[in-house]
Design a protein around this motif. Structure first.
Motif, PDB file in Angstrom:
ATOM      1  N   VAL A 153     -43.014  -8.157   5.142  1.00  0.00           N
ATOM      2  CA  VAL A 153     -41.945  -8.846   4.411  1.00  0.00           C
ATOM      3  C   VAL A 153     -40.744  -9.052   5.327  1.00  0.00           C
ATOM      4  O   VAL A 153     -40.176 -10.151   5.400  1.00  0.00           O
ATOM      5  N   GLY A 154     -40.357  -8.013   6.045  1.00  0.00           N
ATOM      6  CA  GLY A 154     -39.204  -8.104   6.941  1.00  0.00           C
ATOM      7  C   GLY A 154     -39.370  -9.171   8.004  1.00  0.00           C
ATOM      8  O   GLY A 154     -38.438  -9.938   8.274  1.00  0.00           O
ATOM      9  N   GLU A 155     -40.561  -9.246   8.587  1.00  0.00           N
ATOM     10  CA  GLU A 155     -40.827 -10.254   9.616  1.00  0.00           C
ATOM     11  C   GLU A 155     -40.783 -11.665   9.040  1.00  0.00           C
ATOM     12  O   GLU A 155     -40.205 -12.570   9.640  1.00  0.00           O
ATOM     13  N   ALA A 156     -41.393 -11.857   7.877  1.00  0.00           N
ATOM     14  CA  ALA A 156     -41.433 -13.186   7.261  1.00  0.00           C
ATOM     15  C   ALA A 156     -40.026 -13.654   6.885  1.00  0.00           C
ATOM     16  O   ALA A 156     -39.661 -14.812   7.119  1.00  0.00           O
ATOM     17  N   VAL A 157     -39.230 -12.761   6.330  1.00  0.00           N
ATOM     18  CA  VAL A 157     -37.860 -13.111   5.945  1.00  0.00           C
ATOM     19  C   VAL A 157     -37.013 -13.383   7.189  1.00  0.00           C
ATOM     20  O   VAL A 157     -36.243 -14.347   7.227  1.00  0.00           O
ATOM     21  N   ALA A 158     -37.169 -12.568   8.209  1.00  0.00           N
ATOM     22  CA  ALA A 158     -36.393 -12.761   9.441  1.00  0.00           C
ATOM     23  C   ALA A 158     -36.696 -14.114  10.082  1.00  0.00           C
ATOM     24  O   ALA A 158     -35.787 -14.805  10.554  1.00  0.00           O
ATOM     25  N   ARG A 159     -37.965 -14.509  10.085  1.00  0.00           N
ATOM     26  CA  ARG A 159     -38.339 -15.811  10.656  1.00  0.00           C
ATOM     27  C   ARG A 159     -37.779 -16.968   9.836  1.00  0.00           C
ATOM     28  O   ARG A 159     -37.348 -17.977  10.382  1.00  0.00           O
ATOM     29  N   ALA A 160     -37.790 -16.840   8.516  1.00  0.00           N
ATOM     30  CA  ALA A 160     -37.355 -17.933   7.639  1.00  0.00           C
ATOM     31  C   ALA A 160     -35.835 -18.084   7.590  1.00  0.00           C
ATOM     32  O   ALA A 160     -35.331 -19.164   7.339  1.00  0.00           O
ATOM     33  N   GLN A 161     -35.100 -17.013   7.817  1.00  0.00           N
ATOM     34  CA  GLN A 161     -33.639 -17.013   7.746  1.00  0.00           C
ATOM     35  C   GLN A 161     -33.132 -17.701   6.472  1.00  0.00           C
ATOM     36  O   GLN A 161     -32.347 -18.639   6.527  1.00  0.00           O
ATOM     37  N   PRO A 162     -33.581 -17.221   5.298  1.00  0.00           N
ATOM     38  CA  PRO A 162     -33.215 -17.893   4.054  1.00  0.00           C
ATOM     39  C   PRO A 162     -31.783 -17.614   3.606  1.00  0.00           C
ATOM     40  O   PRO A 162     -31.183 -16.608   3.979  1.00  0.00           O
ATOM     41  N   ASP A 163     -31.277 -18.540   2.803  1.00  0.00           N
ATOM     42  CA  ASP A 163     -29.999 -18.323   2.121  1.00  0.00           C
ATOM     43  C   ASP A 163     -30.230 -17.522   0.847  1.00  0.00           C
ATOM     44  O   ASP A 163     -29.348 -16.813   0.382  1.00  0.00           O
ATOM     45  N   VAL A 164     -31.421 -17.672   0.289  1.00  0.00           N
ATOM     46  CA  VAL A 164     -31.761 -17.005  -0.966  1.00  0.00           C
ATOM     47  C   VAL A 164     -33.245 -16.654  -0.966  1.00  0.00           C
ATOM     48  O   VAL A 164     -34.054 -17.355  -0.365  1.00  0.00           O
ATOM     49  N   ILE A 165     -33.580 -15.552  -1.628  1.00  0.00           N
ATOM     50  CA  ILE A 165     -34.968 -15.131  -1.787  1.00  0.00           C
ATOM     51  C   ILE A 165     -35.292 -15.126  -3.271  1.00  0.00           C
ATOM     52  O   ILE A 165     -34.543 -14.562  -4.079  1.00  0.00           O
ATOM     53  N   VAL A 166     -36.416 -15.764  -3.618  1.00  0.00           N
ATOM     54  CA  VAL A 166     -36.869 -15.803  -5.009  1.00  0.00           C
ATOM     55  C   VAL A 166     -38.194 -15.059  -5.069  1.00  0.00           C
ATOM     56  O   VAL A 166     -39.154 -15.431  -4.405  1.00  0.00           O
ATOM     57  N   HIS A 167     -38.235 -14.008  -5.879  1.00  0.00           N
ATOM     58  CA  HIS A 167     -39.431 -13.172  -6.003  1.00  0.00           C
ATOM     59  C   HIS A 167     -40.286 -13.713  -7.152  1.00  0.00           C
ATOM     60  O   HIS A 167     -39.905 -13.611  -8.303  1.00  0.00           O
ATOM     61  N   GLN A 168     -41.441 -14.291  -6.785  1.00  0.00           N
ATOM     62  CA  GLN A 168     -42.372 -14.794  -7.791  1.00  0.00           C
ATOM     63  C   GLN A 168     -43.768 -14.198  -7.597  1.00  0.00           C
ATOM     64  O   GLN A 168     -44.750 -14.762  -8.074  1.00  0.00           O
TER      65      GLN A 168
END
Length: 107
Positions: A70-85
């Motif tokens: 999860v940490g790697e995927a989020v770091a690569r995407a550099q999102p403004d917001v995360i939506v948990h679905q």
């Protein structure tokens, strides 16, 4: 801090949809893309990445139960917001999922 863009009065964001290939995520991703957002959507299966790309998202394989993944995927995407679905809504039942009775569609 990342520079945010706007279209008209709407703010355009980088949105990370965890569970983008699931029953709920597959419906959400196209809506976000249609609003002009840059969407990164996750799946646990490399076979579903093309479907996410077809919906307009950047598809990423991620294990949502593994903190490092999860940490790697989020770091690569550099999102403004995360939506948990991420859900355990089973696919492949006869008929369409009953969104009013989700308990009938979980694994």
């Amino acid at each position: 801090m990342q520079e945010q863009r706007s279209i008209g009065k709407a703010m355009v964001m980088r949105v990370f949809v965890a569970g983008g290939s699931g029953v709920v995520g597959r419906r959400l991703v196209p809506l976000l893309v249609a609003r002009g957002h840059q969407v990164t959507a996750t799946t646990t299966s490399a076979a579903k990445v093309p479907m996410l790309v077809e919906l307009g998202a950047d598809g990423v394989v991620m294990d949502g139960l593994d903190a490092a993944s999860v940490g790697e995927a989020v770091a690569r995407a550099q999102p403004d917001v995360i939506v948990h679905q991420m859900t355990a809504i089973a696919e492949g039942h006869a008929g369409k999922p009953d969104m009013k009775h989700m308990d009938r569609w979980t694994r």
